[in-house]
Design a protein around this motif. Structure first.
Motif, PDB file in Angstrom:
ATOM      1  N   ALA A   1       0.830  -1.200   0.000  1.00 57.91           N
ATOM      2  CA  ALA A   1       0.000   0.000   0.000  1.00 57.91           C
ATOM      3  C   ALA A   1       0.872   1.260   0.000  1.00 57.91           C
ATOM      4  CB  ALA A   1      -0.930  -0.002   1.201  1.00 57.91           C
ATOM      5  N   ALA A   2       1.944   1.256   0.782  1.00 56.85           N
ATOM      6  CA  ALA A   2       2.842   2.412   0.820  1.00 56.85           C
ATOM      7  C   ALA A   2       3.494   2.628  -0.534  1.00 56.85           C
ATOM      8  CB  ALA A   2       3.896   2.214   1.904  1.00 56.85           C
ATOM      9  N   ALA A   3       3.923   1.557  -1.175  1.00 55.29           N
ATOM     10  CA  ALA A   3       4.535   1.670  -2.500  1.00 55.29           C
ATOM     11  C   ALA A   3       3.524   2.221  -3.504  1.00 55.29           C
ATOM     12  CB  ALA A   3       5.063   0.313  -2.949  1.00 55.29           C
TER      13      ALA A   3
ATOM     14  N   VAL B   1       0.927   4.134  -2.853  1.00 54.74           N
ATOM     15  CA  VAL B   1       0.698   5.553  -2.547  1.00 54.74           C
ATOM     16  C   VAL B   1       1.843   6.396  -3.104  1.00 54.74           C
ATOM     17  CG1 VAL B   1       0.629   7.228  -0.645  1.00 54.74           C
ATOM     18  CG2 VAL B   1      -0.775   5.169  -0.544  1.00 54.74           C
ATOM     19  N   ARG B   2       3.089   5.931  -2.945  1.00 55.76           N
ATOM     20  CA  ARG B   2       4.233   6.678  -3.483  1.00 55.76           C
ATOM     21  C   ARG B   2       4.131   6.806  -5.008  1.00 55.76           C
ATOM     22  NH1 ARG B   2       7.051   4.043   0.710  1.00 55.76           N
ATOM     23  NH2 ARG B   2       7.532   2.258  -0.604  1.00 55.76           N
ATOM     24  N   GLU B   3       3.799   5.713  -5.675  1.00 52.85           N
ATOM     25  CA  GLU B   3       3.686   5.744  -7.135  1.00 52.85           C
ATOM     26  C   GLU B   3       2.571   6.679  -7.579  1.00 52.85           C
ATOM     27  OE1 GLU B   3       3.178   1.777  -8.673  1.00 52.85           O
ATOM     28  OE2 GLU B   3       4.961   1.054  -7.611  1.00 52.85           O
ATOM     29  N   THR B   4       1.415   6.586  -6.935  1.00 55.84           N
ATOM     30  CA  THR B   4       0.267   7.424  -7.298  1.00 55.84           C
ATOM     31  C   THR B   4       0.602   8.895  -7.069  1.00 55.84           C
ATOM     32  OG1 THR B   4      -1.226   5.637  -6.662  1.00 55.84           O
ATOM     33  CG2 THR B   4      -2.188   7.833  -6.875  1.00 55.84           C
ATOM     34  N   THR B   5       1.268   9.193  -5.964  1.00 50.99           N
ATOM     35  CA  THR B   5       1.650  10.579  -5.667  1.00 50.99           C
ATOM     36  C   THR B   5       2.630  11.098  -6.716  1.00 50.99           C
ATOM     37  OG1 THR B   5       1.385  10.131  -3.310  1.00 50.99           O
ATOM     38  CG2 THR B   5       2.642  12.078  -3.889  1.00 50.99           C
TER      39      THR B   5
END
Length: 162
Positions: free
Chosen positions: A101-103, A105-109
């Motif tokens: 999930a963190a990865a 979120v980083r990609e989407t951001t």
């Protein structure tokens, strides 16, 4: 004028009649000048309140810096320990999901930032760059103003509940 050094330096007297020679007088004068100079310097140092305040300030700053470093290290160690405890007690499938999930979120951001950068007109990007530079240059006053605002809002919120 009475010479108080006569007792401390009996060798200053000539063997002919007890009067000091010109050379002995010059030595006494040089010795007295040196002693007087040291005394004046010591008195000036005691009377220099500004210099004493600067020394005290420097000592307090150093002590505060050392304490801050110590507290920072203690907090870092406690945070690492707490993170280790959480990792140890959290099941592996949940850790893997959180990592994915963190990865994501980083990609989407990153994609959203790139898309916004591409769609935003150049003059606005330029102004935003200038604003960001100004904020970085004035970080401390802005953080202080933000802290004052937070305190104000917390006080106002606390009064509203009463």
């Amino acid at each position: 004028m009475t010479n108080h050094n006569d007792q401390a330096q009996p060798h200053d007297r000539s063997t002919t009649g007890g009067a000091p020679t010109p050379e002995e007088l010059r030595e006494q004068i040089t010795h007295t000048r040196d002693e007087l100079g040291r005394t004046v310097e010591a008195l000036a140092a005691k009377a220099d309140v500004k210099a004493q305040a600067k020394q005290k300030t420097a000592a307090v700053k150093q002590e505060a810096s050392e304490k801050a470093a110590l507290v920072t290290e203690q907090i870092r160690e406690k945070a690492e320990h707490a993170a280790d405890l959480v990792r140890d007690k959290t099941p592996d499938p949940i850790l893997e999901k959180a990592s994915r999930a963190a990865a994501q979120v980083r990609e989407t951001t990153a994609r959203a930032g790139q898309l916004a950068s591409e769609k935003t007109p150049d003059p606005i990007l330029e102004r935003a760059g200038h604003a960001a530079t100004a904020v970085r240059a004035n970080r401390t006053p802005l953080l202080a103003a933000g802290a004052v605002l937070v305190v104000f809002l917390l006080i106002r919120r606390g009064r509203g509940r009463k």
